[in-house]
Design an enzyme around this catalytic site. Structure first.
Site, PDB file in Angstrom:
ATOM      1  N   TYR A 260       6.664 -13.600 -14.727  1.00 23.57           N
ATOM      2  CA  TYR A 260       7.649 -12.645 -15.209  1.00 23.57           C
ATOM      3  C   TYR A 260       8.830 -12.357 -14.287  1.00 23.57           C
ATOM      4  O   TYR A 260       9.963 -12.291 -14.744  1.00 23.57           O
ATOM      5  CB  TYR A 260       6.939 -11.313 -15.544  1.00 23.57           C
ATOM      6  CG  TYR A 260       5.818 -11.448 -16.544  1.00 23.57           C
ATOM      7  CD1 TYR A 260       5.987 -12.209 -17.699  1.00 23.57           C
ATOM      8  CD2 TYR A 260       4.582 -10.839 -16.334  1.00 23.57           C
ATOM      9  CE1 TYR A 260       4.959 -12.347 -18.617  1.00 23.57           C
ATOM     10  CE2 TYR A 260       3.557 -10.963 -17.254  1.00 23.57           C
ATOM     11  CZ  TYR A 260       3.744 -11.716 -18.396  1.00 23.57           C
ATOM     12  OH  TYR A 260       2.732 -11.855 -19.305  1.00 23.57           O
TER      13      TYR A 260
ATOM     14  N   ARG B 230      -7.536  -4.680  14.361  1.00 19.54           N
ATOM     15  CA  ARG B 230      -7.568  -3.843  13.157  1.00 19.54           C
ATOM     16  C   ARG B 230      -6.304  -3.002  13.033  1.00 19.54           C
ATOM     17  O   ARG B 230      -6.336  -1.854  12.613  1.00 19.54           O
ATOM     18  CB  ARG B 230      -8.804  -2.924  13.148  1.00 19.54           C
ATOM     19  CG  ARG B 230     -10.130  -3.626  13.340  1.00 19.54           C
ATOM     20  CD  ARG B 230     -10.416  -4.634  12.266  1.00 19.54           C
ATOM     21  NE  ARG B 230     -10.578  -3.999  10.964  1.00 19.54           N
ATOM     22  CZ  ARG B 230     -10.753  -4.669   9.821  1.00 19.54           C
ATOM     23  NH1 ARG B 230     -10.766  -5.996   9.843  1.00 19.54           N
ATOM     24  NH2 ARG B 230     -10.892  -4.028   8.683  1.00 19.54           N
TER      25      ARG B 230
ATOM     26  N   THR C  57       6.788   4.381  16.866  1.00 15.55           N
ATOM     27  CA  THR C  57       5.477   4.405  16.235  1.00 15.55           C
ATOM     28  C   THR C  57       5.489   3.385  15.096  1.00 15.55           C
ATOM     29  O   THR C  57       6.546   2.870  14.728  1.00 15.55           O
ATOM     30  CB  THR C  57       5.146   5.809  15.702  1.00 15.55           C
ATOM     31  OG1 THR C  57       3.793   5.832  15.239  1.00 15.55           O
ATOM     32  CG2 THR C  57       6.073   6.212  14.566  1.00 15.55           C
ATOM     33  N   SER C  58       4.313   3.082  14.547  1.00 18.86           N
ATOM     34  CA  SER C  58       4.221   2.016  13.532  1.00 18.86           C
ATOM     35  C   SER C  58       5.185   2.226  12.375  1.00 18.86           C
ATOM     36  O   SER C  58       5.759   1.278  11.836  1.00 18.86           O
ATOM     37  CB  SER C  58       2.784   1.930  12.996  1.00 18.86           C
ATOM     38  OG  SER C  58       1.891   1.575  14.018  1.00 18.86           O
TER      39      SER C  58
ATOM     40  N   HIS D 291      12.821   9.848 -39.801  1.00 25.54           N
ATOM     41  CA  HIS D 291      11.404   9.997 -40.122  1.00 25.54           C
ATOM     42  C   HIS D 291      10.794   8.686 -40.616  1.00 25.54           C
ATOM     43  O   HIS D 291       9.800   8.688 -41.353  1.00 25.54           O
ATOM     44  CB  HIS D 291      11.186  11.095 -41.181  1.00 25.54           C
ATOM     45  CG  HIS D 291      11.891  12.362 -40.863  1.00 25.54           C
ATOM     46  ND1 HIS D 291      11.388  13.302 -39.983  1.00 25.54           N
ATOM     47  CD2 HIS D 291      13.095  12.840 -41.274  1.00 25.54           C
ATOM     48  CE1 HIS D 291      12.238  14.307 -39.877  1.00 25.54           C
ATOM     49  NE2 HIS D 291      13.279  14.059 -40.641  1.00 25.54           N
TER      50      HIS D 291
ATOM     51  N   GLN E   9       6.272  11.471  10.601  1.00 27.86           N
ATOM     52  CA  GLN E   9       5.931  10.096  10.985  1.00 27.86           C
ATOM     53  C   GLN E   9       6.391   9.112   9.905  1.00 27.86           C
ATOM     54  O   GLN E   9       6.839   8.021  10.194  1.00 27.86           O
ATOM     55  CB  GLN E   9       4.423   9.952  11.214  1.00 27.86           C
ATOM     56  CG  GLN E   9       4.050   8.594  11.791  1.00 27.86           C
ATOM     57  CD  GLN E   9       2.586   8.482  12.118  1.00 27.86           C
ATOM     58  OE1 GLN E   9       1.847   7.804  11.407  1.00 27.86           O
ATOM     59  NE2 GLN E   9       2.153   9.141  13.187  1.00 27.86           N
TER      60      GLN E   9
ATOM     61  N   SER F 175       2.892 -18.898 -33.905  1.00 30.82           N
ATOM     62  CA  SER F 175       1.476 -18.589 -34.087  1.00 30.82           C
ATOM     63  C   SER F 175       0.690 -19.891 -34.040  1.00 30.82           C
ATOM     64  O   SER F 175       1.135 -20.919 -34.565  1.00 30.82           O
ATOM     65  CB  SER F 175       1.251 -17.886 -35.432  1.00 30.82           C
ATOM     66  OG  SER F 175      -0.127 -17.870 -35.760  1.00 30.82           O
TER      67      SER F 175
ATOM     68  N   ARG G 247       6.534  -8.471 -25.335  1.00 34.73           N
ATOM     69  CA  ARG G 247       6.268  -8.525 -23.897  1.00 34.73           C
ATOM     70  C   ARG G 247       7.023  -7.415 -23.172  1.00 34.73           C
ATOM     71  O   ARG G 247       6.503  -6.801 -22.237  1.00 34.73           O
ATOM     72  CB  ARG G 247       6.667  -9.889 -23.331  1.00 34.73           C
ATOM     73  CG  ARG G 247       6.377 -10.049 -21.848  1.00 34.73           C
ATOM     74  CD  ARG G 247       6.859 -11.392 -21.332  1.00 34.73           C
ATOM     75  NE  ARG G 247       6.178 -12.479 -22.012  1.00 34.73           N
ATOM     76  CZ  ARG G 247       6.566 -13.759 -21.916  1.00 34.73           C
ATOM     77  NH1 ARG G 247       7.630 -14.075 -21.199  1.00 34.73           N
ATOM     78  NH2 ARG G 247       5.897 -14.707 -22.539  1.00 34.73           N
TER      79      ARG G 247
ATOM     80  N   ARG H 201       1.484  13.378   8.339  1.00 35.70           N
ATOM     81  CA  ARG H 201       1.150  12.113   7.683  1.00 35.70           C
ATOM     82  C   ARG H 201      -0.349  11.904   7.625  1.00 35.70           C
ATOM     83  O   ARG H 201      -1.095  12.365   8.468  1.00 35.70           O
ATOM     84  CB  ARG H 201       1.842  10.924   8.308  1.00 35.70           C
ATOM     85  CG  ARG H 201       1.169   9.949   9.201  1.00 35.70           C
ATOM     86  CD  ARG H 201       0.483   8.690   8.760  1.00 35.70           C
ATOM     87  NE  ARG H 201       0.776   8.011   7.562  1.00 35.70           N
ATOM     88  CZ  ARG H 201       1.168   6.743   7.500  1.00 35.70           C
ATOM     89  NH1 ARG H 201       1.458   6.081   8.591  1.00 35.70           N
ATOM     90  NH2 ARG H 201       1.286   6.130   6.351  1.00 35.70           N
TER      91      ARG H 201
ATOM     92  N   SER I 189      -1.241   4.395   2.240  1.00 33.89           N
ATOM     93  CA  SER I 189      -0.877   3.028   2.623  1.00 33.89           C
ATOM     94  C   SER I 189      -1.246   1.978   1.579  1.00 33.89           C
ATOM     95  O   SER I 189      -0.392   1.227   1.114  1.00 33.89           O
ATOM     96  CB  SER I 189      -1.542   2.680   3.958  1.00 33.89           C
ATOM     97  OG  SER I 189      -1.240   1.355   4.326  1.00 33.89           O
TER      98      SER I 189
END
Length: 483
Positions: free
Chosen positions: A14, A80, A106-107, A154, A236, A284, A298, A324, A329
């Protein structure tokens, strides 16, 4: 492409390549690196000890390579922490900068500022696409501004409008979407350089208590990122209400697409109008004669999905704890790209449908003629009154004949014969000669100012709104014509 793992249809079916690229892993990681470069450059400009070689090496390694991803993946599994894994990978490519990357930050300096860049650039990709849809639909509206067709209230036949007048109603909503998206983009404020809770304490330490330099640092990085304004009060993270605002704007665009798609599907159902249908397209698998409005279906389907997303952004904003919490996340990693990819897919579908709408004038007129005698009765009453007949008596005569004609249509499945009944009723002899398609039965006499309204709206609303996108619309048109 792996055929053994789930792939999002948004990517495979798409959305456009440019929107997919914007939210790709490489764009994200490379944007983080660019943000680290801007920070180092600004810190150096303001007097911190950042070697030029460090910045040179960072610039050379700005675009994330496949090998860099492998290095970062190994480090993230160990630590991590995705941001620190990327700091490590960037430091390997730019060893002179290894000790200076992310200095004082900071991150969220990279994660949130990058997200704001993606929000801005995503909206910038959508705007000209929606503008092109407006242009194509307005061309269609002008072409059919005077073609009478049944109006509906209507879900029942009502006073006629025109094919173009209905299309211009769609455009009014799209212009609202265009303005909403423009406003949301202009409202964006860069998070900038703030530190762990937004107080800029770490940067104040770096600059030995020089408040002016900390403010300058914030402004310099904001300018390098191409933003006009910065948030003074980011914590943050940037304010998660921004995500909610943009989600609402894009969901509003989705409702417009579903409304247009639904109208097209209804009109296709009665064979007045169809979306484009390609030469070898199959409608079809069983019924070979069918021309299903699959693009409009669609469009309605994807729009329905997009309109569900704001609730998640609302909850994320409402549930943020103090300066925060990390429960925002995972959902944002999924929903921010998804809402843009959905809006992008909708703009592509809408442009495709708008480029080739097919009108069937004979069917439009035939369906109008079935109802027109009923709609002409009010004019008949006035004409009879002008010729001296009692309005009340005329009304009663028409009421009786109309119910008889209605019974023929509903109970016998026959054509509306009200005009024939009036022509046989001696009472109506004064207007018999006026019961023609050039006079009382002329559809054009019942459309009011529809053509004029189309012209006025295009001139007063559409053209000014499209002016900022004129070059993009023209270049797109040239590409279509292979100029």
């Amino acid at each position: 492409m792996s055929y053994d793992e789930w792939q999002s249809p948004l990517g495979g079916r798409y959305a456009s390549k440019e929107m997919l690229k914007l939210f790709s892993a490489r764009t994200r990681a490379s944007t983080w690196r660019q943000l680290w470069i801007w920070l180092a450059e600004a810190e150096k400009e303001l007097g911190l000890d950042i070697p030029q070689e460090a910045i040179t090496q960072m610039e050379a390694a700005k675009v994330m390579s496949d090998d860099d991803f492998q290095v970062a993946a190994v480090e993230e599994k160990r630590r991590r922490h995705d941001v620190m894994a990327h700091v490590h990978a960037f430091g390997e490519r730019a060893p002179a900068a290894a000790g200076k990357i992310h200095l004082g930050a900071t991150s969220c300096y990279v994660t949130d500022n990058a997200d704001l860049i993606f929000l801005r650039d995503g909206l910038s990709l959508l705007l000209p696409k929606i503008a092109k849809c407006v242009k194509k639909l307005s061309d269609f509206a002008v072409e059919y501004k005077a073609m009478p067709c049944l109006g509906y209230t209507h879900g029942q036949p009502a006073q006629p409008i025109t094919v173009g007048r209905r299309a211009i109603q769609w455009i009014e909503s799209l212009l609202m979407d265009l303005r909403n998206i423009e406003r949301a983009r202009s409202d964006l404020r860069f998070r900038g350089v703030k530190g762990t809770t937004g107080t800029q304490a770490s940067f104040l330490e770096l600059f030995h208590g020089d408040h002016a330099k900390v403010k300058q640092l914030d402004e310099l990085v904001t300018k390098k990122a191409g933003f006009q304004k910065r948030s003074i009060l980011s914590v943050q993270t940037y304010n998660r209400k921004i995500d909610f605002d943009i989600a609402n704007v894009l969901a509003s665009f989705a409702t417009t697409c579903e409304h247009i798609g639904t109208d097209i599907r209804h009109l296709a159902m009665v064979k007045e109008l169809e979306e484009p249908f390609e030469k070898d397209q199959i409608g079809s698998s069983a019924m070979a004669y069918k021309r299903n409005p699959m693009r409009s279906e669609r469009m309605c389907s994807l729009a329905r999905k997009l309109t569900t997303l704001p609730q998640g952004f609302a909850a994320t904003y409402a549930h943020q704890w103090f300066e925060r919490s990390l429960d925002d996340s995972a959902i944002r990693r999924i929903d921010i790209p998804e809402m843009f990819l959905l809006a992008d897919a909708l703009s592509i579908l809408l442009e495709n449908v708008s480029s080739g709408l097919v009108v069937y004038p004979a069917v439009v007129n035939s369906r109008l003629q079935q109802e027109l005698p009923f709609m002409a009765t009010e004019t008949m009453i006035m004409r009879m009154a002008e010729k001296g007949a009692s309005r009340q008596e005329t009304h009663e005569q028409i009421r009786v004949l109309s119910h008889q004609a209605g019974a023929v249509v509903k109970q016998e499945g026959q054509a509306n014969d009200l005009v024939e009944r009036i022509r046989k009723e001696k009472f109506f002899e004064p207007i018999w000669t006026e019961l023609t398609e050039d006079d009382l039965l002329n559809p054009a006499k019942f459309i009011g100012r529809s053509p004029e309204q189309v012209e006025e709206f295009v001139e007063e609303e559409v053209q000014p709104a499209l002016e900022p996108y004129k070059n993009q619309i023209q270049s797109s048109r040239a590409a279509e014509l292979n100029i």
